[in-house]
Design a protein around this motif. Structure first.
Motif, PDB file in Angstrom:
ATOM      1  N   GLY A 178      -8.875   4.166 -31.842  1.00  0.00           N
ATOM      2  CA  GLY A 178      -9.455   4.978 -30.785  1.00  0.00           C
ATOM      3  C   GLY A 178     -10.540   4.307 -29.979  1.00  0.00           C
ATOM      4  O   GLY A 178     -11.230   4.970 -29.197  1.00  0.00           O
ATOM      5  N   ALA A 179     -10.710   2.992 -30.129  1.00  0.00           N
ATOM      6  CA  ALA A 179     -11.804   2.310 -29.431  1.00  0.00           C
ATOM      7  C   ALA A 179     -11.377   0.915 -29.000  1.00  0.00           C
ATOM      8  O   ALA A 179     -10.493   0.298 -29.593  1.00  0.00           O
ATOM      9  N   LEU A 180     -12.034   0.426 -27.939  1.00  0.00           N
ATOM     10  CA  LEU A 180     -11.825  -0.924 -27.444  1.00  0.00           C
ATOM     11  C   LEU A 180     -13.071  -1.748 -27.724  1.00  0.00           C
ATOM     12  O   LEU A 180     -14.194  -1.266 -27.561  1.00  0.00           O
ATOM     13  N   VAL A 181     -12.877  -2.987 -28.139  1.00  0.00           N
ATOM     14  CA  VAL A 181     -13.974  -3.936 -28.303  1.00  0.00           C
ATOM     15  C   VAL A 181     -13.965  -4.829 -27.070  1.00  0.00           C
ATOM     16  O   VAL A 181     -12.963  -5.476 -26.763  1.00  0.00           O
ATOM     17  N   LEU A 182     -15.082  -4.857 -26.348  1.00  0.00           N
ATOM     18  CA  LEU A 182     -15.148  -5.472 -25.027  1.00  0.00           C
ATOM     19  C   LEU A 182     -16.182  -6.591 -24.992  1.00  0.00           C
ATOM     20  O   LEU A 182     -17.246  -6.482 -25.624  1.00  0.00           O
ATOM     21  N   SER A 183     -15.908  -7.623 -24.227  1.00  0.00           N
ATOM     22  CA  SER A 183     -16.883  -8.692 -24.038  1.00  0.00           C
ATOM     23  C   SER A 183     -17.859  -8.377 -22.908  1.00  0.00           C
ATOM     24  O   SER A 183     -18.636  -9.231 -22.498  1.00  0.00           O
ATOM     25  N   CYS A 184     -17.836  -7.157 -22.395  1.00  0.00           N
ATOM     26  CA  CYS A 184     -18.646  -6.758 -21.241  1.00  0.00           C
ATOM     27  C   CYS A 184     -20.126  -6.646 -21.601  1.00  0.00           C
ATOM     28  O   CYS A 184     -20.491  -6.356 -22.742  1.00  0.00           O
ATOM     29  N   SER A 185     -20.977  -6.825 -20.605  1.00  0.00           N
ATOM     30  CA  SER A 185     -22.418  -6.753 -20.784  1.00  0.00           C
ATOM     31  C   SER A 185     -22.913  -5.341 -20.477  1.00  0.00           C
ATOM     32  O   SER A 185     -22.733  -4.848 -19.363  1.00  0.00           O
ATOM     33  N   VAL A 186     -23.497  -4.675 -21.468  1.00  0.00           N
ATOM     34  CA  VAL A 186     -24.038  -3.322 -21.283  1.00  0.00           C
ATOM     35  C   VAL A 186     -25.431  -3.258 -21.886  1.00  0.00           C
ATOM     36  O   VAL A 186     -25.839  -4.128 -22.650  1.00  0.00           O
ATOM     37  N   ASP A 187     -26.172  -2.209 -21.533  1.00  0.00           N
ATOM     38  CA  ASP A 187     -27.530  -2.041 -22.049  1.00  0.00           C
ATOM     39  C   ASP A 187     -27.846  -0.558 -22.063  1.00  0.00           C
ATOM     40  O   ASP A 187     -27.029   0.271 -21.663  1.00  0.00           O
ATOM     41  N   PHE A 188     -29.055  -0.201 -22.499  1.00  0.00           N
ATOM     42  CA  PHE A 188     -29.454   1.189 -22.561  1.00  0.00           C
ATOM     43  C   PHE A 188     -29.365   1.810 -21.168  1.00  0.00           C
ATOM     44  O   PHE A 188     -29.886   1.277 -20.199  1.00  0.00           O
ATOM     45  N   GLY A 189     -28.677   2.953 -21.082  1.00  0.00           N
ATOM     46  CA  GLY A 189     -28.393   3.596 -19.803  1.00  0.00           C
ATOM     47  C   GLY A 189     -26.947   3.424 -19.386  1.00  0.00           C
ATOM     48  O   GLY A 189     -26.439   4.165 -18.545  1.00  0.00           O
ATOM     49  N   SER A 190     -26.271   2.426 -19.981  1.00  0.00           N
ATOM     50  CA  SER A 190     -24.855   2.198 -19.663  1.00  0.00           C
ATOM     51  C   SER A 190     -23.923   3.151 -20.379  1.00  0.00           C
ATOM     52  O   SER A 190     -22.705   3.132 -20.125  1.00  0.00           O
ATOM     53  N   SER A 191     -24.439   3.955 -21.276  1.00  0.00           N
ATOM     54  CA  SER A 191     -23.592   4.923 -21.979  1.00  0.00           C
ATOM     55  C   SER A 191     -22.823   5.774 -20.982  1.00  0.00           C
ATOM     56  O   SER A 191     -23.404   6.309 -20.034  1.00  0.00           O
ATOM     57  N   GLY A 192     -21.523   5.921 -21.191  1.00  0.00           N
ATOM     58  CA  GLY A 192     -20.689   6.697 -20.288  1.00  0.00           C
ATOM     59  C   GLY A 192     -20.178   5.922 -19.098  1.00  0.00           C
ATOM     60  O   GLY A 192     -19.425   6.465 -18.281  1.00  0.00           O
ATOM     61  N   ALA A 193     -20.555   4.642 -18.983  1.00  0.00           N
ATOM     62  CA  ALA A 193     -20.111   3.848 -17.839  1.00  0.00           C
ATOM     63  C   ALA A 193     -18.606   3.651 -17.869  1.00  0.00           C
ATOM     64  O   ALA A 193     -18.014   3.413 -18.918  1.00  0.00           O
TER      65      ALA A 193
END
Length: 266
Positions: A178-193
């Protein structure tokens, strides 16, 4: 945005840790942000912000954990939430209050198993009024991304809260249930992006950012696979009296819309 150390969860992933990929591009100008206006900043009262994306004129998709106070675990009232579509440099394309917020029925905010939290980390925000502007077009859906697929993320985050940023190309480096593991760059506030994949030259939604994590000491992201959980959530919305019964993929108009740009090689 939660931080998870997930090495023990992804021993099934083969291959080396992800290489450094395209840097974030700030969408500060009107030209840069054109076509991405359906991505917005969600104000959580006085508890910070998350990122969300329109999937219908009156419906925003985001992460379920955004609906909870991360310190107390208390649910944030829907009336305290506001969606700022296309927020950029102090202005939004549209401002809407939230009439109702619905987390996935199987999501448990305080659950002890990170993989299970990510699997159901979806929420729908029903706006007090639909957004019907030519410049703010809801995104269509494309569930079922595979390992190796190239994707992109548009998000707000700490230190870049006043304009969205686009990581034009990162990768699905593995899958969990049910989940993807991503090499993308995220930080606090990116939740739901929103996590997008390019189909016939246009971006379509494949996942929602749930958490940032580490793999072999390198930053990665975990995204919720929107397939079945989103269908369940929409059915729950309908059962609870919502007027939106399902989300149909939308065909984005060619020309002038959001697109990914081939990254320049060093």
């Amino acid at each position: 945005m939660r931080f998870l150390t997930i090495l023990g969860l992804i021993l099934c992933l083969a291959g080396p840790a992800p290489a450094q990929e395209a840097r974030l591009k700030s969408l500060e100008t009107g030209d840069d942000s054109r076509g991405w206006e359906a991505v917005g900043k969600i104000l959580l009262g006085d508890r910070g912000f998350c990122t969300g994306v329109l999937i219908r004129p009156g419906l925003v998709l985001t992460a379920a954990h955004c609906l909870y106070d991360r310190e107390t675990g208390a649910r944030i009232e829907a009336g305290a939430l506001e969606f700022l579509a296309g927020w950029r440099n102090g202005r939004a394309a549209a401002y809407r209050r939230v009439r109702r917020a619905l987390a996935h029925p199987d999501y448990v905010f305080s659950g002890s198993e990170p993989a299970e939290r990510v699997r159901f980390d979806l929420a729908l925000l029903e706006l007090d009024r639909p957004i019907r502007l030519p410049s703010v077009r809801p995104f269509g859906l494309e569930p079922g991304a595979l390992s190796g697929d190239r994707v992109g993320v548009v998000s707000y985050a700490q230190d870049r809260a006043e304009a969205p940023s686009l990581q034009e190309v990162c990768s699905v480096i593995g899958r969990l249930p049910g989940a993807l593991v991503l090499s993308c760059s995220v930080d606090f506030g990116s939740s739901g992006a929103p996590v997008f994949i390019l189909r016939k030259g246009m971006p379509r939604l494949v996942s929602i950012v749930s958490a940032k994590a580490e793999l072999d000491g390198r930053p990665i992201a975990l995204g919720t696979d929107i397939g079945d959980p989103l269908e369940d959530l929409l059915a729950e919305l309908d059962h609870a009296g919502g007027q939106i019964r399902r989300v149909e993929p939308m065909v984005r108009m060619e020309g002038g819309g959001a697109k990914f740009v081939r990254p320049e090689l060093p």
